[in-house]
Design a protein around this motif. Structure first.
Motif, PDB file in Angstrom:
ATOM      1  N   ARG A   1      -4.457  12.680   2.606  1.00 37.58           N
ATOM      2  CA  ARG A   1      -5.910  12.793   2.714  1.00 37.58           C
ATOM      3  C   ARG A   1      -6.330  12.994   4.174  1.00 37.58           C
ATOM      4  NH1 ARG A   1      -5.569   9.433  -1.562  1.00 37.58           N
ATOM      5  NH2 ARG A   1      -5.559   7.473  -0.458  1.00 37.58           N
ATOM      6  N   THR A   2      -5.725  12.255   5.070  1.00 38.02           N
ATOM      7  CA  THR A   2      -6.032  12.415   6.493  1.00 38.02           C
ATOM      8  C   THR A   2      -5.645  13.807   6.974  1.00 38.02           C
ATOM      9  OG1 THR A   2      -5.618  10.061   6.825  1.00 38.02           O
ATOM     10  CG2 THR A   2      -5.643  11.445   8.790  1.00 38.02           C
TER      11      THR A   2
ATOM     12  N   PRO B   1      -2.603   8.289   1.465  1.00 36.93           N
ATOM     13  CA  PRO B   1      -3.615   8.269   2.524  1.00 36.93           C
ATOM     14  C   PRO B   1      -3.292   9.247   3.659  1.00 36.93           C
ATOM     15  CG  PRO B   1      -3.031   6.036   1.897  1.00 36.93           C
ATOM     16  CD  PRO B   1      -2.084   6.947   1.194  1.00 36.93           C
TER      17      PRO B   1
ATOM     18  N   ASP C   1       0.823  -1.208   0.000  1.00 33.08           N
ATOM     19  CA  ASP C   1       0.000   0.000   0.000  1.00 33.08           C
ATOM     20  C   ASP C   1       0.864   1.268   0.000  1.00 33.08           C
ATOM     21  OD1 ASP C   1      -2.346  -1.461   0.112  1.00 33.08           O
ATOM     22  OD2 ASP C   1      -2.348  -1.506   2.317  1.00 33.08           O
TER      23      ASP C   1
END
Length: 184
Positions: A154-155, A151, A146
């Motif tokens: 985005r957080t 991510p 991953d």
């Protein structure tokens, strides 16, 4: 006698009296702000009424007298400022405008990227920027299956109160490996 005749008569009087002055310039003083002559007269002890009486007795173009006394307001400048503020408020304009600053997070760990993003966003907010670009990569070189930074970005955007709408630019600016964000 119409207004045109009155103007012609007035200009003839001005020419004959020899008081034809150069073309008057636009005053950029604030409305009702005293001129240098008025300030000097006030310093000598004259009242504003006496100053106005002296001005009215002088042979001067009425328009020039009015401009000296009241100044002008640059309505075009005010309209341009309003249009610029309105344009920046328009969401569609903000979505299509080019990012004003960018940060590249390639090669950083999750914690290093978070710290750099905090500083970058704060700096951009203080500079008054409206749109930024965060390049985080697609995760092709991540160890494991991953991606790490996508991510995390985005957080970060969801949790930071200074950040608003976000999205991915076209492939020329990074595609899914970058994220543009509009600052609130």
């Amino acid at each position: 006698m119409d207004f045109g005749d009155i103007l012609n008569q007035w200009s003839e009087q001005q020419k004959s009296s020899g008081q034809q002055k150069k073309q008057s310039q636009v005053s950029h003083k604030k409305a009702n702000a005293p001129t240098a002559e008025e300030k000097a007269a006030l310093a000598q002890g004259y009242t504003p009424e006496q100053i106005m009486e002296r001005e009215s007795q002088q042979k001067i173009n009425p328009m020039e007298l009015w401009l000296r006394r009241y100044g002008t307001v640059d309505k075009d400048k005010i309209a341009d400022q309003y249009a610029e503020e309105t344009k920046l408020q328009n969401r569609e304009y903000l979505r299509t405008m080019k990012p004003e600053a960018r940060i590249d997070l390639h090669g950083l760990t999750r914690d290093e990227a978070w710290i750099r993003l905090e500083g970058f966003v704060l700096d951009c907010k203080q500079r008054g920027l409206k749109k930024i670009l965060i390049v985080h990569g697609k995760g092709n070189h991540s160890h494991g299956s991953d991606p790490v930074l996508g991510p995390m970005v985005r957080t970060f955007i969801e949790q930071n109160k200074n950040l608003g709408t976000s999205g991915h630019p076209d492939h020329t600016q990074g595609g899914t490996g970058a994220t543009w964000v509009i600052l609130k």
